[in-house]
Design a protein around this motif. Structure first.
Motif, short mmCIF file in Angstrom:
data_model
loop_
_atom_site.label_atom_id
_atom_site.label_comp_id
_atom_site.label_asym_id
_atom_site.label_seq_id
_atom_site.Cartn_x
_atom_site.Cartn_y
_atom_site.Cartn_z
N ILE A 1 0.83 -1.20 0.00
CA ILE A 1 0.00 0.00 0.00
C ILE A 1 0.87 1.26 0.00
O ILE A 1 2.03 1.22 0.38
N ASN B 1 -1.35 5.62 3.46
CA ASN B 1 -2.49 4.83 3.95
C ASN B 1 -2.10 3.88 5.08
O ASN B 1 -2.92 3.10 5.55
N SER B 2 -0.84 3.95 5.53
CA SER B 2 -0.38 3.04 6.58
C SER B 2 -0.78 3.54 7.96
O SER B 2 -0.98 4.74 8.17
N ASN C 1 -4.81 -4.53 4.08
CA ASN C 1 -5.03 -3.54 3.04
C ASN C 1 -5.25 -2.18 3.69
O ASN C 1 -5.02 -2.00 4.90
N GLU C 2 -5.70 -1.19 2.91
CA GLU C 2 -5.89 0.15 3.43
C GLU C 2 -6.88 0.19 4.59
O GLU C 2 -6.69 0.93 5.57
N GLU C 3 -7.96 -0.59 4.49
CA GLU C 3 -8.97 -0.61 5.55
C GLU C 3 -8.42 -1.25 6.82
O GLU C 3 -8.75 -0.84 7.94
N HIS D 1 -5.27 -1.13 7.79
CA HIS D 1 -4.40 -0.12 8.40
C HIS D 1 -5.22 0.97 9.06
O HIS D 1 -4.87 1.46 10.15
N SER D 2 -6.31 1.36 8.44
CA SER D 2 -7.18 2.39 9.01
C SER D 2 -7.78 1.92 10.33
O SER D 2 -7.89 2.70 11.29
#
Length: 363
Positions: A106, A110-111, A343-345, A347-348
């Motif tokens: 990623i 976004n991390s 994925n991005e989600e 990490h979020s």
């Protein structure tokens, strides 16, 4: 109706035959040519802690079907690509970890490390994580940086389930220097890997058909979570320890190796009055086969009672999703497709938890 079916079958047959004969050539000329190839110049060997990032670099890389840039500052620490000029040596908090924390797959913005630092803009934050790091390297790298005049107030260490494999099979410490073990060549293998010769034959010999499947609605219907993701030997030890995956070492032997290296790190940080904070998190196989309080979390929670400032079991936030929407949906929502990394989600989700619960006193 029969005539229509014959036309469909004939068309499909002609397409598959053409794909088999010419598909590989078309794929190379029209599709693969468009994809930038990975620039590996950012990855360097290090004579003290095995490997590092090249300072002040910007490299385009591919991770599976994903592409992104890896950028570093003057220290060789990964940063957002518009912040490559930093040369600080004093940090309120540094993050340590492996590929999950680096992170792979990623864009850095976004991390969870970047999202946490953005929300805590008053803190000086650095990310020291790189793929395939483990406690032997964590110790050696921190020791090296401290001797070079770097100053840290806090270390946030994201311990991965594969770290025990890495320290058992990949690396060893000799006078504070990391050396590769004789078993290094095979230490990153998934020994539970399930080979699928028919599937591999199809993807290798019907390139265009495979591309069509990957880029249409068929992708989601055919894209089941691979067994190699659900049951990866580099993380399955928490629920199924197999000595053959550890070159014959029994569980206590492997555990003692990683604990010894972590005690070295803890002592080093205490000596320099640096707070250690440990985080653990789940692989997909953890959610599918294990429980939120497992061997991995128990080991490091116990370790932290006398060696850490704080401990966080991030298994909980993912198991909450797992319990609510099921494993398959949790995996598809928070992990990279056909991969074990977030994925991005994902990490979020971690960043949101940290912003709410991980408070650092700058003073």
């Amino acid at each position: 109706m029969k005539s229509f079916l014959k036309i469909i079958l004939l068309t499909l047959t002609v397409f598959l035959v053409t794909d088999f004969i010419l598909g590989n050539l078309i794929y190379k000329k029209l599709i693969k040519k468009r994809v930038k190839q990975t620039d590996t110049s950012f990855a360097l060997r290090d004579k003290v802690f095995d490997h590092k990032f090249k300072p002040s670099s910007k490299s385009f890389v591919n991770w599976g079907e994903r592409s992104y840039f890896i950028c570093t500052d003057l220290n060789g620490f990964r940063v957002a690509c518009d912040a490559r000029t930093g040369s600080k040596k004093k940090f309120d908090i540094v993050f340590l970890g492996d590929s999950f924390t680096e992170p792979v797959g990623i864009e850095y913005k976004n991390s969870f490390v970047f999202l946490f630092s953005k929300k805590n803009s008053d803190l000086n934050v650095a990310n020291l994580a790189i793929s395939s790091y483990s406690p032997s390297i964590y110790y050696s790298k921190i020791n090296f940086l401290l001797n070079k005049g770097y100053k840290f107030k806090n270390v946030a260490l994201f311990l991965d389930q594969s770290d025990i494999v890495d320290d058992a099979l990949c690396y060893e410490l000799k006078k504070n220097i990391v050396k590769r073990k004789r078993t290094y060549a095979k230490c990153f293998e998934n020994k539970n890997r399930v080979e699928k010769p028919l599937e591999n034959f199809f993807s290798d010999n019907f390139k265009m058909t495979n591309e069509l499947i990957k880029n249409t609605s068929l992708k989601n219907k055919l894209n089941k979570i691979p067994e190699n993701v659900i049951n990866n030997s580099r993380a399955s030890w928490t629920y199924d320890y197999d000595e053959s995956n550890f070159n014959g070492l029994d569980y206590e032997q492997s555990l003692n190796i990683i604990l010894d290296n972590m005690y070295r790190l803890s002592s080093l940080l205490k000596k320099n009055k640096i707070n250690l904070h440990i985080f653990v998190y789940p692989w997909p196989g953890t959610l599918a086969n294990d429980k939120r309080v497992n061997k991995h979390s128990e080991i490091w929670e116990s370790f932290c009672k006398s060696n850490c400032k704080s401990f966080f079991n991030l298994n909980n936030i993912f198991f909450e999703k797992n319990d609510k929407i099921g494993f398959e949906n949790t995996y598809k929502n928070y992990y990279i497709t056909n991969d074990v990394h977030f994925n991005e989600e994902g990490h979020s989700l971690i960043a949101d938890f940290m912003i709410e619960n991980f408070k650092i006193n700058k003073n």
